[in-house]
Design an enzyme around this catalytic site. Structure first.
Site, PDB file in Angstrom:
ATOM      1  N   TYR A 162     -18.200   3.623 -11.396  1.00 46.56           N
ATOM      2  CA  TYR A 162     -17.368   3.250 -12.543  1.00 46.56           C
ATOM      3  C   TYR A 162     -17.823   3.999 -13.799  1.00 46.56           C
ATOM      4  O   TYR A 162     -17.012   4.612 -14.500  1.00 46.56           O
ATOM      5  CB  TYR A 162     -17.428   1.735 -12.784  1.00 46.56           C
ATOM      6  N   PRO A 194     -14.395   0.842 -25.437  1.00 45.34           N
ATOM      7  CA  PRO A 194     -14.737  -0.560 -25.688  1.00 45.34           C
ATOM      8  C   PRO A 194     -16.051  -0.913 -25.000  1.00 45.34           C
ATOM      9  O   PRO A 194     -16.420  -0.300 -23.992  1.00 45.34           O
ATOM     10  CB  PRO A 194     -13.586  -1.344 -25.026  1.00 45.34           C
ATOM     11  N   GLY A 195     -16.740  -1.918 -25.532  1.00 54.60           N
ATOM     12  CA  GLY A 195     -17.856  -2.521 -24.805  1.00 54.60           C
ATOM     13  C   GLY A 195     -17.272  -3.652 -23.969  1.00 54.60           C
ATOM     14  O   GLY A 195     -16.050  -3.661 -23.698  1.00 54.60           O
TER      15      GLY A 195
HETATM   16  N1  NAP Z   1     -12.913  -5.462 -19.988  1.00 55.61           N
HETATM   17  C1  NAP Z   1     -13.969  -4.710 -20.246  1.00 55.61           C
HETATM   18  O1  NAP Z   1     -15.112  -5.209 -20.355  1.00 55.61           O
HETATM   19  C2  NAP Z   1     -13.795  -3.223 -20.452  1.00 55.61           C
HETATM   20  C3  NAP Z   1     -14.813  -2.524 -21.122  1.00 55.61           C
HETATM   21  C4  NAP Z   1     -14.665  -1.156 -21.318  1.00 55.61           C
HETATM   22  C5  NAP Z   1     -13.550  -0.508 -20.850  1.00 55.61           C
HETATM   23  N2  NAP Z   1     -12.567  -1.206 -20.192  1.00 55.61           N
HETATM   24  C6  NAP Z   1     -11.412  -0.463 -19.697  1.00 55.61           C
HETATM   25  O2  NAP Z   1     -10.241  -0.992 -20.276  1.00 55.61           O
HETATM   26  C7  NAP Z   1      -9.133  -0.719 -19.433  1.00 55.61           C
HETATM   27  C8  NAP Z   1      -8.291  -1.981 -19.300  1.00 55.61           C
HETATM   28  O3  NAP Z   1      -9.029  -2.968 -18.629  1.00 55.61           O
HETATM   29  P1  NAP Z   1      -8.961  -4.516 -19.020  1.00 55.61           P
HETATM   30  O4  NAP Z   1     -10.295  -4.904 -19.496  1.00 55.61           O
HETATM   31  O5  NAP Z   1      -7.809  -4.797 -19.859  1.00 55.61           O
HETATM   32  O6  NAP Z   1      -8.819  -5.152 -17.550  1.00 55.61           O
HETATM   33  P2  NAP Z   1      -7.624  -5.933 -16.827  1.00 55.61           P
HETATM   34  O7  NAP Z   1      -7.246  -7.144 -17.592  1.00 55.61           O
HETATM   35  O8  NAP Z   1      -8.072  -6.092 -15.416  1.00 55.61           O
HETATM   36  O9  NAP Z   1      -6.410  -4.904 -16.898  1.00 55.61           O
HETATM   37  C9  NAP Z   1      -6.312  -3.786 -16.048  1.00 55.61           C
HETATM   38  C10 NAP Z   1      -4.883  -3.326 -16.012  1.00 55.61           C
HETATM   39  O10 NAP Z   1      -4.788  -2.195 -15.130  1.00 55.61           O
HETATM   40  C11 NAP Z   1      -3.766  -2.456 -14.158  1.00 55.61           C
HETATM   41  N3  NAP Z   1      -4.126  -1.848 -12.881  1.00 55.61           N
HETATM   42  C12 NAP Z   1      -5.203  -2.122 -12.105  1.00 55.61           C
HETATM   43  N4  NAP Z   1      -5.136  -1.418 -10.962  1.00 55.61           N
HETATM   44  C13 NAP Z   1      -3.987  -0.694 -11.029  1.00 55.61           C
HETATM   45  C14 NAP Z   1      -3.347   0.204 -10.148  1.00 55.61           C
HETATM   46  N5  NAP Z   1      -3.883   0.506  -8.957  1.00 55.61           N
HETATM   47  N6  NAP Z   1      -2.164   0.758 -10.522  1.00 55.61           N
HETATM   48  C15 NAP Z   1      -1.608   0.439 -11.710  1.00 55.61           C
HETATM   49  N7  NAP Z   1      -2.167  -0.405 -12.582  1.00 55.61           N
HETATM   50  C16 NAP Z   1      -3.335  -0.963 -12.241  1.00 55.61           C
HETATM   51  C17 NAP Z   1      -3.688  -3.978 -14.043  1.00 55.61           C
HETATM   52  O11 NAP Z   1      -2.380  -4.393 -13.640  1.00 55.61           O
HETATM   53  P3  NAP Z   1      -1.891  -4.773 -12.176  1.00 55.61           P
HETATM   54  O12 NAP Z   1      -2.990  -5.522 -11.494  1.00 55.61           O
HETATM   55  O13 NAP Z   1      -0.670  -5.604 -12.441  1.00 55.61           O
HETATM   56  O14 NAP Z   1      -1.549  -3.481 -11.512  1.00 55.61           O
HETATM   57  C18 NAP Z   1      -3.925  -4.392 -15.487  1.00 55.61           C
HETATM   58  O15 NAP Z   1      -2.721  -4.348 -16.203  1.00 55.61           O
HETATM   59  C19 NAP Z   1      -9.714  -0.199 -18.123  1.00 55.61           C
HETATM   60  O16 NAP Z   1      -9.588   1.201 -18.082  1.00 55.61           O
HETATM   61  C20 NAP Z   1     -11.176  -0.587 -18.206  1.00 55.61           C
HETATM   62  O17 NAP Z   1     -12.004   0.285 -17.474  1.00 55.61           O
HETATM   63  C21 NAP Z   1     -12.673  -2.560 -19.985  1.00 55.61           C
END
Ligand code: NAP
Length: 271
Positions: A162, A194-195
């Site tokens: 990741y 983001p963290g």
């Molecule tokens: N949360 C954290 O701590 C954090 C920290 C740093 C960076 N990020 C990054 O922020 C971004 C958003 O994550 P989040 O925290 O908002 O998590 P989340 O709530 O799990 O959202 C992830 C989104 O991606 C979609 N997704 C997942 N697998 C997919 C696939 N195979 N095809 C199309 N869409 C897909 C999901 O929708 P469906 O399941 O409906 O497809 C959901 O809308 C990611 O890139 C993550 O790496 C998150």
């Protein structure tokens, strides 16, 4: 260029929850029409209705699994047809937000999850950036926003793949941002880091049991507001939160092996 009477239009991947959901709301609030992409159609439909009733935006949704190899090409074709139908000459903003993680020792990791992470976090993000660039270059305010992570700045034991995918996103975004600054079209490329953020990410990545002090966890809404502010300011790399900013500076000051050891001990403490 799109006719003056049409608002700018943005495509957000991963719009069905968390950061992508909130970015879609922020953009609608700023006057954008939206194309929402994810796999859970029902969630996208609900968000479309919400954006239309709350902000008067027009929203469209496309169901797509972006971990599938040909999905970026398919999505590109579907979006171009949709834009054409709506009289848009181009896309204005692409938000590459969809991403997944996996908390797991590498020796215990699943090949299937590894493939999903690399296909979604790296391959689709790069292909969508390239495929939509020609269209975005026609916009007078074109932008590509890539969501990386603070995990991009150092090796992260127990989340090795990741963190490496996010290091790719950061390096890729900074390189093309520089190319774009020197090109005629002046498309802005912004990498948001983001963290730890409250969303569905932790459950999907098997991180729900992590012992993390709540004060270090941001809301998806705060990250989305920061993302749209960074777009307005034209930032290239934007790390959300002061503690995260300091944390991402450390790897520049210490030897790489020391940083990997420190990350390992932090991960051991919180898992
Ligand atoms: N949360 C954290 O701590 C954090 C920290 C740093 C960076 N990020 C990054 O922020 C971004 C958003 O994550 P989040 O925290 O908002 O998590 P989340 O709530 O799990 O959202 C992830 C989104 O991606 C979609 N997704 C997942 N697998 C997919 C696939 N195979 N095809 C199309 N869409 C897909 C999901 O929708 P469906 O399941 O409906 O497809 C959901 O809308 C990611 O890139 C993550 O790496 C998150």
């Amino acid at each position: 260029m799109t006719p003056e009477n049409l608002p700018p239009i943005a495509l957000v991947t991963g719009a069905s929850s968390g950061i992508g959901y909130e970015i879609s709301k922020e953009l609608a609030n700023k006057g954008f029409n939206l194309i929402l992409v994810a796999r859970r159609e029902e969630r996208l439909k609900e968000l479309k209705n919400y954006l239309e009733s709350e902000f008067g935006a027009k929203a469209y949704y496309l169901k797509k699994d972006l971990s599938e190899l040909n999905s970026a090409n398919e999505l590109h074709q579907e979006v171009l047809s949709l834009l054409d139908e709506l009289n848009y000459e181009n896309l204005d903003v692409l938000v590459n937000n969809a991403g997944v993680g996996d908390l797991c020792k590498f020796e215990e990791s699943s090949i299937e999850k590894l493939e999903t992470m690399i296909n979604l976090n790296i391959l689709s993000l790069s292909k969508l950036s390239r495929l939509f660039l020609d269209s975005i270059q026609k916009s007078k305010d074109g932008a590509i926003i890539n969501i990386a992570s603070t995990a991009a700045f150092q090796a992260l034991p127990q989340m090795a793949v990741y963190a490496a995918t996010k290091a790719y996103v950061l390096s890729f975004s900074e390189a093309i941002a520089e190319e774009m600054k020197n090109s005629k079209s002046k498309v802005k490329v912004i990498c948001i880091c983001p963290g730890i953020t409250e969303s569905e990410f932790q459950v999907r990545a098997d991180m729900s049991d992590l012992k993390i002090n709540k004060q270090f966890v941001a809301s998806s809404e705060a990250v989305a507001k920061y993302t749209v502010k960074s777009l307005e300011k034209g930032k290239t790399t934007a790390v959300h939160g002061i503690i995260n900013k300091i944390g991402t500076l450390l790897p520049r000051l210490l030897p790489r092996s020391a940083i990997a050891r420190m990350s390992n001990s932090v991960m051991n403490k919180i898992t």
